[in-house]
Design an enzyme around this catalytic site. Structure first.
Site, mmCIF file in Angstrom:
data_model
loop_
_atom_site.group_PDB
_atom_site.id
_atom_site.type_symbol
_atom_site.label_atom_id
_atom_site.label_comp_id
_atom_site.label_asym_id
_atom_site.label_seq_id
_atom_site.Cartn_x
_atom_site.Cartn_y
_atom_site.Cartn_z
ATOM 1 N N GLU A 1 4.640 -0.313 1.400
ATOM 2 C CA GLU A 1 4.856 -0.690 0.005
ATOM 3 C C GLU A 1 4.606 -2.170 -0.260
ATOM 4 O OE1 GLU A 1 8.506 0.609 -1.776
ATOM 5 O OE2 GLU A 1 8.229 2.704 -1.223
ATOM 6 N N GLU B 1 0.833 -1.203 0.000
ATOM 7 C CA GLU B 1 0.000 0.000 0.000
ATOM 8 C C GLU B 1 0.863 1.247 0.000
ATOM 9 O OE1 GLU B 1 0.637 1.701 2.896
ATOM 10 O OE2 GLU B 1 1.676 -0.045 3.714
#
Length: 362
Positions: free
Chosen positions: A324, A181
């Site tokens: 991430e 994310e």
């Protein structure tokens, strides 16, 4: 049928498909581990990983390639409260690097040999982002310090998007899906979700995240507390929690977890944001936890509590808080190591080393 009804129906059908992992194959895998040419349990969590995978895949032997990290980008209205020192425009500027392979998740995925799918679920931009799949619900959530972050229809839509992408990439042949994310201020809704579900004060579950200076922590805590008080989410209703204090990427993570579980595919959690999505998934379907694998313990203060509520133990503790999907893809390497040993190590019967009887003690 309108969109709201179709999204709800998709959620309900997905939950209906989720069944317990196979205890039969867990037992078979445990027996094989005990018969490999090593002291039983000596490889610790590597043994646990292979045993869990056998139960998830419902097979004594299994393939764990190809793998993919599905990463969701979204922005948050609570940014208006001055919680983060990073400009919100960073999300739109940086997120395409996921697809280009020039940031942490891209480089680690190249090293591991896995793929990355970057999905715009709610980034605050009108621009088309290079290499990024557009599944935008709208440009950022609303400020939950003033009212609900999203409507219940949007909450359903975010979960449905995650389910659909899990279904799509399982059909494409992916055997392991990791979660990633990005979103400025996304630790704030994550802390709010954990606070509501755990019934802990925000001060106990809120950290600095990536963009809050130390002197700004109290303001962040107070803002989250204010948002919870204003919205009064029902802790027993995950859709209400998501709609009132959540984020679009958190809803999509929730949906991806449920979609993986429905397809009997392991889903690898990353850090704190994914824990929040996992807690919502657990509320929607407790069986979904059986398909979750915790990659690492995030440096956020509520990480240990979140994993405890999920009943999961993280394999790594790297003091990471990047997000991430970086922790998830590191865990991919442990999956490969675990499966390599599980499938290919000689057994006690084929080893030239005599059995000392230690297995009988086990």
């Amino acid at each position: 049928m309108n969109i709201k009804d179709s999204n709800r129906q998709l959620l309900e059908k997905t939950i209906e498909k989720i069944t317990p992992v196979s205890q039969e194959y867990i037992s078979i895998a445990q027996d094989r581990q005990n018969n490999l040419a090593k002291p039983p349990g000596s490889l610790g969590k590597l043994e646990d990983i292979s045993i869990r995978l056998a139960g998830i895949y419902r097979s004594q032997f299994f393939e764990t390639n190809p793998k993919i990290v599905i990463a969701y980008g979204a922005d948050h209205g609570i940014y208006e409260e001055g919680i983060s020192m990073q400009p919100q425009a960073v999300t739109a500027l940086h997120f395409p690097n996921y697809a280009k392979g020039t940031c942490s998740i891209g480089l680690l995925s190249k090293l591991q040999g896995s793929d990355v799918l970057a999905v715009d679920i709610g980034i605050n931009t009108d621009e088309s982002l290079e290499g990024v799949l557009d599944r935008k619900i709208r440009k950022a959530t609303s400020n939950f310090a003033k009212g609900p972050a999203m409507t219940h229809e949007e909450a359903l839509q975010s979960i449905a998007a995650g389910i659909e992408l899990a279904d799509e990439y399982v059909k494409k042949g992916y055997r392991v899906i990791g979660l990633g994310e990005m979103g400025i201020c996304n630790t704030s809704p994550s802390s709010a979700i954990v606070s509501v579900i755990s019934q802990r004060d925000p001060a106990e579950v809120t950290g600095l995240g990536a963009g809050t200076p130390p002197e700004g922590l109290q303001h962040k805590v107070d803002t989250i507390r204010k948002g919870i008080e204003i919205n009064n989410p029902d802790r027993n209703d995950p859709l209400d929690i998501l709609a009132k204090v959540g984020g679009f990427e958190i809803g999509a993570i929730t949906g991806t977890i449920l979609g993986c579980a429905a397809n009997s595919i392991p889903v690898v959690l990353d850090g704190f944001i994914s824990y929040a999505g996992a807690l919502l998934a657990k509320q929607l379907c407790p069986l979904s936890v059986q398909y979750m694998m915790a990659s690492h313990k995030s440096a956020e203060p509520a990480s240990e509590l979140s994993l405890e509520m999920l009943g999961l133990s993280a394999a790594l503790d790297m003091r990471m808080r990047l997000g991430e999907g970086s922790g998830a893809v590191l865990f991919f390497n442990l999956i490969e190591a675990a499966n390599q040993i599980y499938k290919n190590m000689m057994t006690i019967d084929s080893s030239p080393v005599p059995d000392t009887g230690i297995r009988k003690e086990k």
